[in-house]
Design a protein around this motif. Structure first.
Motif, mmCIF file in Angstrom:
data_model
loop_
_atom_site.group_PDB
_atom_site.id
_atom_site.type_symbol
_atom_site.label_atom_id
_atom_site.label_comp_id
_atom_site.label_asym_id
_atom_site.label_seq_id
_atom_site.Cartn_x
_atom_site.Cartn_y
_atom_site.Cartn_z
ATOM 1 N N ASP A 39 0.809 -1.226 0.000
ATOM 2 C CA ASP A 39 0.000 0.000 0.000
ATOM 3 C C ASP A 39 0.841 1.274 0.000
ATOM 4 O O ASP A 39 0.302 2.369 -0.113
ATOM 5 C CB ASP A 39 -0.928 0.032 1.226
ATOM 6 C CG ASP A 39 -1.755 -1.232 1.359
ATOM 7 O OD1 ASP A 39 -2.211 -1.748 0.322
ATOM 8 O OD2 ASP A 39 -1.932 -1.710 2.494
ATOM 9 N N GLY A 40 2.152 1.122 0.175
ATOM 10 C CA GLY A 40 3.029 2.289 0.214
ATOM 11 C C GLY A 40 3.081 2.980 1.557
ATOM 12 O O GLY A 40 3.682 4.043 1.689
ATOM 13 N N LYS A 41 2.449 2.378 2.582
ATOM 14 C CA LYS A 41 2.465 2.972 3.922
ATOM 15 C C LYS A 41 2.089 1.892 4.932
ATOM 16 O O LYS A 41 1.433 0.897 4.592
ATOM 17 C CB LYS A 41 1.465 4.124 4.016
ATOM 18 C CG LYS A 41 0.019 3.693 3.762
ATOM 19 C CD LYS A 41 -0.949 4.868 3.860
ATOM 20 C CE LYS A 41 -2.391 4.406 3.611
ATOM 21 N NZ LYS A 41 -3.353 5.511 3.707
ATOM 22 N N ASN A 42 2.503 2.088 6.171
ATOM 23 C CA ASN A 42 2.078 1.185 7.237
ATOM 24 C C ASN A 42 0.594 1.397 7.547
ATOM 25 O O ASN A 42 0.051 2.475 7.312
ATOM 26 C CB ASN A 42 2.905 1.427 8.508
ATOM 27 C CG ASN A 42 4.295 0.840 8.397
ATOM 28 O OD1 ASN A 42 4.494 -0.238 7.829
ATOM 29 N ND2 ASN A 42 5.274 1.545 8.948
ATOM 30 N N PHE A 43 -0.046 0.365 8.057
ATOM 31 C CA PHE A 43 -1.458 0.424 8.469
ATOM 32 C C PHE A 43 -2.370 0.798 7.296
ATOM 33 O O PHE A 43 -3.306 1.574 7.446
ATOM 34 C CB PHE A 43 -1.648 1.404 9.638
ATOM 35 C CG PHE A 43 -0.722 1.151 10.782
ATOM 36 C CD1 PHE A 43 -0.896 0.036 11.591
ATOM 37 C CD2 PHE A 43 0.349 2.001 11.037
ATOM 38 C CE1 PHE A 43 -0.021 -0.213 12.647
ATOM 39 C CE2 PHE A 43 1.222 1.758 12.088
ATOM 40 C CZ PHE A 43 1.040 0.639 12.899
ATOM 41 N N GLY A 44 -2.083 0.211 6.137
ATOM 42 C CA GLY A 44 -2.865 0.502 4.948
ATOM 43 C C GLY A 44 -4.016 -0.468 4.752
ATOM 44 O O GLY A 44 -4.409 -1.216 5.656
ATOM 45 N N GLU A 45 -4.553 -0.479 3.549
ATOM 46 C CA GLU A 45 -5.722 -1.286 3.216
ATOM 47 C C GLU A 45 -5.445 -2.778 3.386
ATOM 48 O O GLU A 45 -6.350 -3.539 3.732
ATOM 49 C CB GLU A 45 -6.149 -0.993 1.769
ATOM 50 C CG GLU A 45 -7.419 -1.696 1.338
ATOM 51 C CD GLU A 45 -8.656 -1.208 2.086
ATOM 52 O OE1 GLU A 45 -9.652 -1.960 2.110
ATOM 53 O OE2 GLU A 45 -8.622 -0.095 2.641
ATOM 54 N N THR A 46 -4.213 -3.184 3.147
ATOM 55 C CA THR A 46 -3.865 -4.600 3.324
ATOM 56 C C THR A 46 -4.129 -5.048 4.752
ATOM 57 O O THR A 46 -4.651 -6.149 4.981
ATOM 58 C CB THR A 46 -2.387 -4.837 2.959
ATOM 59 O OG1 THR A 46 -2.195 -4.559 1.569
ATOM 60 C CG2 THR A 46 -1.979 -6.279 3.235
ATOM 61 N N LEU A 47 -3.767 -4.206 5.708
ATOM 62 C CA LEU A 47 -3.997 -4.552 7.111
ATOM 63 C C LEU A 47 -5.487 -4.648 7.412
ATOM 64 O O LEU A 47 -5.934 -5.532 8.147
ATOM 65 C CB LEU A 47 -3.340 -3.518 8.029
ATOM 66 C CG LEU A 47 -3.502 -3.742 9.533
ATOM 67 C CD1 LEU A 47 -2.965 -5.113 9.952
ATOM 68 C CD2 LEU A 47 -2.799 -2.634 10.311
ATOM 69 N N VAL A 48 -6.286 -3.752 6.837
ATOM 70 C CA VAL A 48 -7.744 -3.789 7.021
ATOM 71 C C VAL A 48 -8.307 -5.110 6.499
ATOM 72 O O VAL A 48 -9.087 -5.794 7.179
ATOM 73 C CB VAL A 48 -8.418 -2.603 6.310
ATOM 74 C CG1 VAL A 48 -9.941 -2.713 6.408
ATOM 75 C CG2 VAL A 48 -7.942 -1.274 6.898
ATOM 76 N N LYS A 49 -7.908 -5.489 5.298
ATOM 77 C CA LYS A 49 -8.390 -6.737 4.698
ATOM 78 C C LYS A 49 -7.920 -7.948 5.495
ATOM 79 O O LYS A 49 -8.663 -8.930 5.665
ATOM 80 C CB LYS A 49 -7.909 -6.843 3.252
ATOM 81 C CG LYS A 49 -8.525 -5.823 2.322
ATOM 82 C CD LYS A 49 -7.939 -5.937 0.917
ATOM 83 C CE LYS A 49 -8.553 -4.910 -0.019
ATOM 84 N NZ LYS A 49 -7.947 -4.954 -1.376
ATOM 85 N N LEU A 50 -6.683 -7.879 5.977
ATOM 86 C CA LEU A 50 -6.148 -8.981 6.777
ATOM 87 C C LEU A 50 -6.935 -9.142 8.072
ATOM 88 O O LEU A 50 -7.280 -10.272 8.465
ATOM 89 C CB LEU A 50 -4.667 -8.721 7.085
ATOM 90 C CG LEU A 50 -3.992 -9.707 8.046
ATOM 91 C CD1 LEU A 50 -4.037 -11.129 7.499
ATOM 92 C CD2 LEU A 50 -2.554 -9.267 8.317
ATOM 93 N N ARG A 51 -7.227 -8.037 8.739
ATOM 94 C CA ARG A 51 -7.989 -8.117 9.988
ATOM 95 C C ARG A 51 -9.386 -8.681 9.743
ATOM 96 O O ARG A 51 -9.913 -9.435 10.579
ATOM 97 C CB ARG A 51 -8.055 -6.742 10.649
ATOM 98 C CG ARG A 51 -6.741 -6.348 11.305
ATOM 99 C CD ARG A 51 -6.745 -4.923 11.827
ATOM 100 N NE ARG A 51 -5.539 -4.641 12.602
ATOM 101 C CZ ARG A 51 -5.155 -3.430 12.989
ATOM 102 N NH1 ARG A 51 -5.901 -2.365 12.661
ATOM 103 N NH2 ARG A 51 -4.044 -3.261 13.681
ATOM 104 N N ASP A 52 -9.976 -8.360 8.599
ATOM 105 C CA ASP A 52 -11.273 -8.943 8.235
ATOM 106 C C ASP A 52 -11.139 -10.460 8.064
ATOM 107 O O ASP A 52 -11.990 -11.224 8.542
ATOM 108 C CB ASP A 52 -11.799 -8.325 6.936
ATOM 109 C CG ASP A 52 -12.324 -6.907 7.127
ATOM 110 O OD1 ASP A 52 -12.575 -6.525 8.292
ATOM 111 O OD2 ASP A 52 -12.466 -6.195 6.124
#
Length: 206
Positions: free
Chosen positions: A95-108
């Motif tokens: 995502d080019g930054k920490n705590f991005g959309e990838t983390l949101v999807k992973l938590r889901d």
């Protein structure tokens, strides 16, 4: 998918996790030396590529001692004055930054399967340590192969590819550059295992 393959997969994910969990101790470094020596002596054969990787580590262990390893770890992952630290989180690369959309999807993904991070573990869920540990959990608990494939394709593979590049390209990486080469190999082996498991019915054998 056989128990032997499951054990091999968990072994490699656990090895990756051990590289990055914390600053390595002298005891852990000695353990790594023994692990790679054991793989070589037991002739754990995948192909010539794997034998070449083992020779890379053999060369590292001949030229490195614990103090050099500790200094390398500090320069790659800790040094607060460095402009070239290697980030350990998937979002940074995807995502080019920490705590991005990838983390949101992973938590889901984790929430839907009832997987909860231990409160004692302070790193993000998209850290290489947590992702490796989660795949170990999925394998050990005989999770549906479809879940493992989704987790691998959405989170593990795209992150590990970029992370391995960062390790291999860092000018101060030696031991960890070899770790990057090993991660590339493990990704290819894992893709092969998951593909074969999928073709053989889509669920794990007891």
């Amino acid at each position: 998918m056989s128990a032997e393959i499951d054990n091999t997969r968990m072994f490699f994910y656990d090895l990756i996790k051990s590289f990055f969990y914390a600053e390595p101790t002298e005891e852990l470094y000695e353990k790594w030396i023994e692990i790679f020596k054991s793989m070589k002596s037991e002739e754990l054969l995948f192909d010539d590529r794997f034998q070449q990787i083992l020779s890379f580590f053999d060369e590292v262990f001949k030229n490195y001692d614990y103090e050099k390893l500790k200094n390398e770890y500090y320069e790659l992952f800790v040094n607060p004055f460095s402009d070239n630290l290697i980030n350990l989180n998937a979002s940074f690369y995807l995502d080019g930054k920490n705590f991005g959309e990838t983390l949101v999807k992973l938590r889901d993904f984790l929430w839907e399967r009832g997987i909860v991070k231990d409160v004692e573990f302070k790193d993000s869920e998209d850290s290489i340590v947590f992702l490796s540990d989660t795949m170990i959990y999925l394998i050990k608990n005989k999770s549906e192969l479809s879940d493992q494939i989704e987790f691998f394709e959405k989170f593990i593979e795209p992150f590990f590819i970029e992370f391995a590049k960062a390790l291999k390209n860092h000018p101060q990486a030696y031991f960890y550059a070899s770790c990057g080469v090993l991660i590339d190999f493990i990704l290819d082996v894992e893709k092969s295992f998951l593909s074969e498991g999928n073709l053989n019915g889509g669920v794990y054998e007891a």
